[in-house]
Write a protein that holds these residues in place. Structure first.
Motif, PDB file in Angstrom:
ATOM      1  N   MET A 149      -2.338   6.685 -14.823  1.00 31.20           N
ATOM      2  CA  MET A 149      -3.023   7.030 -13.263  1.00 31.20           C
ATOM      3  C   MET A 149      -2.641   6.009 -12.529  1.00 31.20           C
ATOM      4  O   MET A 149      -2.126   4.763 -12.802  1.00 31.20           O
ATOM      5  CB  MET A 149      -4.559   6.811 -13.583  1.00 31.20           C
ATOM      6  N   GLY A 150      -2.499   6.194 -11.143  1.00 34.02           N
ATOM      7  CA  GLY A 150      -1.859   5.203 -10.007  1.00 34.02           C
ATOM      8  C   GLY A 150      -2.460   5.517  -8.940  1.00 34.02           C
ATOM      9  O   GLY A 150      -3.248   6.227  -8.368  1.00 34.02           O
ATOM     10  N   TRP A 151      -1.975   4.616  -7.883  1.00 38.05           N
ATOM     11  CA  TRP A 151      -2.267   4.409  -6.447  1.00 38.05           C
ATOM     12  C   TRP A 151      -0.933   4.603  -5.522  1.00 38.05           C
ATOM     13  O   TRP A 151      -0.320   4.104  -5.928  1.00 38.05           O
ATOM     14  CB  TRP A 151      -3.222   3.209  -6.156  1.00 38.05           C
ATOM     15  N   TYR A 152      -1.196   5.276  -4.632  1.00 35.84           N
ATOM     16  CA  TYR A 152      -0.030   5.527  -3.820  1.00 35.84           C
ATOM     17  C   TYR A 152      -0.464   5.289  -2.401  1.00 35.84           C
ATOM     18  O   TYR A 152      -1.706   5.331  -2.205  1.00 35.84           O
ATOM     19  CB  TYR A 152       0.649   6.853  -3.788  1.00 35.84           C
ATOM     20  N   ARG A 153       0.169   5.131  -1.521  1.00 36.35           N
ATOM     21  CA  ARG A 153      -0.282   4.864   0.119  1.00 36.35           C
ATOM     22  C   ARG A 153       0.860   5.435   0.876  1.00 36.35           C
ATOM     23  O   ARG A 153       1.907   5.770   0.721  1.00 36.35           O
ATOM     24  CB  ARG A 153      -0.450   3.448   0.224  1.00 36.35           C
ATOM     25  N   GLN A 154       0.163   5.721   2.117  1.00 40.78           N
ATOM     26  CA  GLN A 154       1.024   6.574   3.119  1.00 40.78           C
ATOM     27  C   GLN A 154       0.597   5.822   4.747  1.00 40.78           C
ATOM     28  O   GLN A 154      -0.492   6.047   4.840  1.00 40.78           O
ATOM     29  CB  GLN A 154       1.049   8.095   3.042  1.00 40.78           C
ATOM     30  N   ALA A 155       1.442   5.074   5.133  1.00 37.78           N
ATOM     31  CA  ALA A 155       1.304   4.351   6.489  1.00 37.78           C
ATOM     32  C   ALA A 155       1.979   5.512   7.517  1.00 37.78           C
ATOM     33  O   ALA A 155       2.737   6.569   7.122  1.00 37.78           O
ATOM     34  CB  ALA A 155       2.078   3.343   6.616  1.00 37.78           C
ATOM     35  N   PRO A 156       1.457   5.497   8.686  1.00 41.25           N
ATOM     36  CA  PRO A 156       1.566   6.402   9.736  1.00 41.25           C
ATOM     37  C   PRO A 156       3.264   6.634   9.878  1.00 41.25           C
ATOM     38  O   PRO A 156       3.983   5.280  10.146  1.00 41.25           O
ATOM     39  CB  PRO A 156       0.911   6.038  10.936  1.00 41.25           C
ATOM     40  N   GLY A 157       3.812   7.510  10.113  1.00 44.56           N
ATOM     41  CA  GLY A 157       5.281   7.681  10.135  1.00 44.56           C
ATOM     42  C   GLY A 157       6.090   7.483   8.990  1.00 44.56           C
ATOM     43  O   GLY A 157       7.388   7.397   9.225  1.00 44.56           O
ATOM     44  N   LYS A 158       5.586   6.950   7.858  1.00 40.06           N
ATOM     45  CA  LYS A 158       6.227   6.951   6.669  1.00 40.06           C
ATOM     46  C   LYS A 158       5.960   7.694   5.462  1.00 40.06           C
ATOM     47  O   LYS A 158       5.056   8.433   5.411  1.00 40.06           O
ATOM     48  CB  LYS A 158       6.054   5.262   6.320  1.00 40.06           C
ATOM     49  N   GLN A 159       6.902   7.826   4.564  1.00 41.23           N
ATOM     50  CA  GLN A 159       6.654   8.376   3.190  1.00 41.23           C
ATOM     51  C   GLN A 159       5.633   7.813   2.353  1.00 41.23           C
ATOM     52  O   GLN A 159       5.338   6.643   2.434  1.00 41.23           O
ATOM     53  CB  GLN A 159       8.001   8.444   2.639  1.00 41.23           C
ATOM     54  N   ARG A 160       5.052   8.640   1.414  1.00 41.26           N
ATOM     55  CA  ARG A 160       4.018   8.169   0.566  1.00 41.26           C
ATOM     56  C   ARG A 160       4.840   7.183  -0.365  1.00 41.26           C
ATOM     57  O   ARG A 160       6.113   7.802  -0.799  1.00 41.26           O
ATOM     58  CB  ARG A 160       3.370   9.232  -0.279  1.00 41.26           C
ATOM     59  N   GLU A 161       4.237   6.114  -0.658  1.00 40.07           N
ATOM     60  CA  GLU A 161       5.024   5.048  -1.624  1.00 40.07           C
ATOM     61  C   GLU A 161       4.071   4.629  -2.814  1.00 40.07           C
ATOM     62  O   GLU A 161       2.836   4.632  -2.619  1.00 40.07           O
ATOM     63  CB  GLU A 161       5.394   4.002  -0.834  1.00 40.07           C
ATOM     64  N   PHE A 162       4.599   4.279  -3.734  1.00 37.08           N
ATOM     65  CA  PHE A 162       3.874   3.733  -5.137  1.00 37.08           C
ATOM     66  C   PHE A 162       3.414   2.432  -4.681  1.00 37.08           C
ATOM     67  O   PHE A 162       4.045   1.490  -4.151  1.00 37.08           O
ATOM     68  CB  PHE A 162       4.893   3.719  -6.326  1.00 37.08           C
ATOM     69  N   VAL A 163       2.185   2.189  -5.228  1.00 36.68           N
ATOM     70  CA  VAL A 163       1.515   1.005  -5.222  1.00 36.68           C
ATOM     71  C   VAL A 163       1.320   0.259  -6.521  1.00 36.68           C
ATOM     72  O   VAL A 163       1.622  -1.046  -6.537  1.00 36.68           O
ATOM     73  CB  VAL A 163      -0.020   1.098  -4.451  1.00 36.68           C
ATOM     74  N   ALA A 164       0.675   1.163  -7.504  1.00 39.78           N
ATOM     75  CA  ALA A 164       0.264   0.531  -8.828  1.00 39.78           C
ATOM     76  C   ALA A 164       0.014   1.605  -9.550  1.00 39.78           C
ATOM     77  O   ALA A 164      -0.376   2.735  -9.195  1.00 39.78           O
ATOM     78  CB  ALA A 164      -0.853  -0.380  -8.696  1.00 39.78           C
TER      79      ALA A 164
END
Length: 111
Positions: free
Chosen positions: A34-49
């Protein structure tokens, strides 16, 4: 059908901490990575952990040493402890398991 529900987001000052939670229902918890991802405004979703079946972990370079991923199999819950938060950590954070995604929880780091 697997459902993932995140919680724990919010507004925090730079240097502060938050703990995100992700509860899995409708499936067998802990047998898949399982994992965490994040997406900031105007950016692509990215891997976190990510946390694997054997509890091995991996982190994006940008969060190493500040974030810790863990899970509690008895509670069907995965966590992301976020310390020393920076404004650039502001994003919607998503929980992932295979092809399944949660709805996201907003984290805003601002003074």
């Amino acid at each position: 059908q697997v459902q993932l529900v995140e919680s724990g987001g919010g507004l925090v000052q730079p240097g502060g901490s938050l703990r995100l939670s992700c509860v899995l229902s409708g499936g067998i918890f802990g047998i898949y990575a399982m994992g965490w991802y994040r997406q900031a405004p105007g950016k692509q979703r990215e891997f976190v952990a990510r946390i694997g079946y054997g509890s091995n972990t991996a982190y994006a370079d940008s969060v190493k040493g500040r974030f810790t991923i863990s899970r509690d199999n008895a509670k069907n819950t995965m966590y992301l402890q976020m310390n020393s938060l920076k404004p650039e950590d502001t994003a919607v954070y998503y929980c992932n398991e295979g092809n399944n995604w949660g709805q996201g929880t907003q984290v805003t780091v601002s003074s």
